[in-house]
Write a protein that holds these residues in place. Structure first.
Motif, PDB file in Angstrom:
ATOM      1  N   THR A  53       0.873  -1.176   0.000  1.00 16.50           N
ATOM      2  CA  THR A  53       0.000   0.000   0.000  1.00 16.50           C
ATOM      3  C   THR A  53       0.906   1.220   0.000  1.00 16.50           C
ATOM      4  O   THR A  53       1.757   1.374   0.880  1.00 16.50           O
ATOM      5  N   THR A  55       0.994   5.228   0.310  1.00 15.51           N
ATOM      6  CA  THR A  55       0.182   6.319   0.854  1.00 15.51           C
ATOM      7  C   THR A  55       0.971   7.613   0.767  1.00 15.51           C
ATOM      8  O   THR A  55       2.104   7.685   1.253  1.00 15.51           O
ATOM      9  N   PRO A  65      -4.985  10.394   4.341  1.00 16.43           N
ATOM     10  CA  PRO A  65      -4.174  10.289   3.129  1.00 16.43           C
ATOM     11  C   PRO A  65      -4.827  11.013   1.963  1.00 16.43           C
ATOM     12  O   PRO A  65      -6.038  10.922   1.760  1.00 16.43           O
ATOM     13  N   THR A  68      -3.986   7.033  -1.881  1.00 18.64           N
ATOM     14  CA  THR A  68      -3.579   5.689  -1.490  1.00 18.64           C
ATOM     15  C   THR A  68      -3.725   4.792  -2.713  1.00 18.64           C
ATOM     16  O   THR A  68      -4.751   4.817  -3.388  1.00 18.64           O
ATOM     17  N   GLU A  69      -2.671   4.022  -2.981  1.00 18.19           N
ATOM     18  CA  GLU A  69      -2.658   3.114  -4.116  1.00 18.19           C
ATOM     19  C   GLU A  69      -2.161   1.746  -3.668  1.00 18.19           C
ATOM     20  O   GLU A  69      -1.547   1.626  -2.615  1.00 18.19           O
ATOM     21  N   THR A  70      -2.413   0.737  -4.499  1.00 16.12           N
ATOM     22  CA  THR A  70      -1.872  -0.595  -4.278  1.00 16.12           C
ATOM     23  C   THR A  70      -0.855  -0.859  -5.382  1.00 16.12           C
ATOM     24  O   THR A  70      -1.187  -0.732  -6.562  1.00 16.12           O
ATOM     25  N   SER A  83      -5.067   2.558  -8.442  1.00 17.85           N
ATOM     26  CA  SER A  83      -5.225   3.873  -7.847  1.00 17.85           C
ATOM     27  C   SER A  83      -6.673   4.302  -8.051  1.00 17.85           C
ATOM     28  O   SER A  83      -7.051   4.701  -9.159  1.00 17.85           O
ATOM     29  N   CYS A 116      -6.343   8.159  -7.733  1.00 26.45           N
ATOM     30  CA  CYS A 116      -6.670   8.660  -6.400  1.00 26.45           C
ATOM     31  C   CYS A 116      -6.542  10.177  -6.280  1.00 26.45           C
ATOM     32  O   CYS A 116      -7.010  10.766  -5.315  1.00 26.45           O
TER      33      CYS A 116
END
Length: 180
Positions: A53, A55, A65, A68-70, A83, A116
């Motif tokens: 993750t 942030t 945040p 936030t993305e994976t 995202s 995001c």
């Protein structure tokens, strides 16, 4: 991210400096030393973490945040970034540039959703050329990390040294459960 102070700068300096490993696991001063391949070490940290993750808390109201993305790193050099409603498929590698380890990515494709930050990608703009991105500062044995784009200052001997501060480290990485 306030309050990092000298601890972050020292940790950053240690992670960027040539590291020596003891052969045979001994800590004896007479033991021979070999340089650690830091590019391989950073690559292994990202692969072993699998899905992270990311942030970025900048400008977030009440500390929430902003983004936030994976990020999923695979051993075959492929990567997926999720995202918000956008998914980007990329290739990745860690490479040394002027003595510093940096993430290189090539965005191959993207969905049409907003990321995001609220930016919508145009899938027709892909693939994109390779870009050179941030460096990672791992801590807690690679369980967490900071994403940084440090400024570089020239030392008296002409070498470059990274300068890490609150502005140059703009995000964090923590292990995540894969997004579905």
């Amino acid at each position: 991210m306030r309050g990092w102070g000298l601890g972050l700068i020292l940790a950053a300096a240690l992670s960027s400096s040539p590291v020596m490993a003891q052969e045979g696991g001994g800590a004896s001063p007479s033991s021979a030393t070999e340089p650690v391949d830091l590019v391989a070490q950073d690559t292994a940290m990202l692969i072993n973490g699998g899905t992270w993750t990311f942030t970025a808390p900048r400008n977030a109201p009440k500390g929430a945040p902003q983004c936030t993305e994976t990020w999923t790193f695979r051993a075959d050099g492929s990567m997926t970034v999720i995202s918000a409603a956008q998914t980007v498929e990329q290739t990745w590698r860690i490479a040394e540039v002027d003595g510093f380890r940096l993430l290189h990515t090539t965005a191959l494709s993207s969905t049409n959703g907003k990321d995001c930050m609220g930016v919508r990608a145009n899938p027709n703009d892909y693939p994109k050329p390779e870009s050179i991105g941030p460096t990672f500062l791992f801590f807690q044995g690679g369980k967490n990390g900071l994403v940084c784009s440090p400024a570089y200052v020239r030392e008296k001997d002409g070498s470059l040294a990274p300068l890490y501060d609150e502005e140059s480290c703009w995000g964090s990485l923590t292990p995540a459960t894969p997004a579905r």
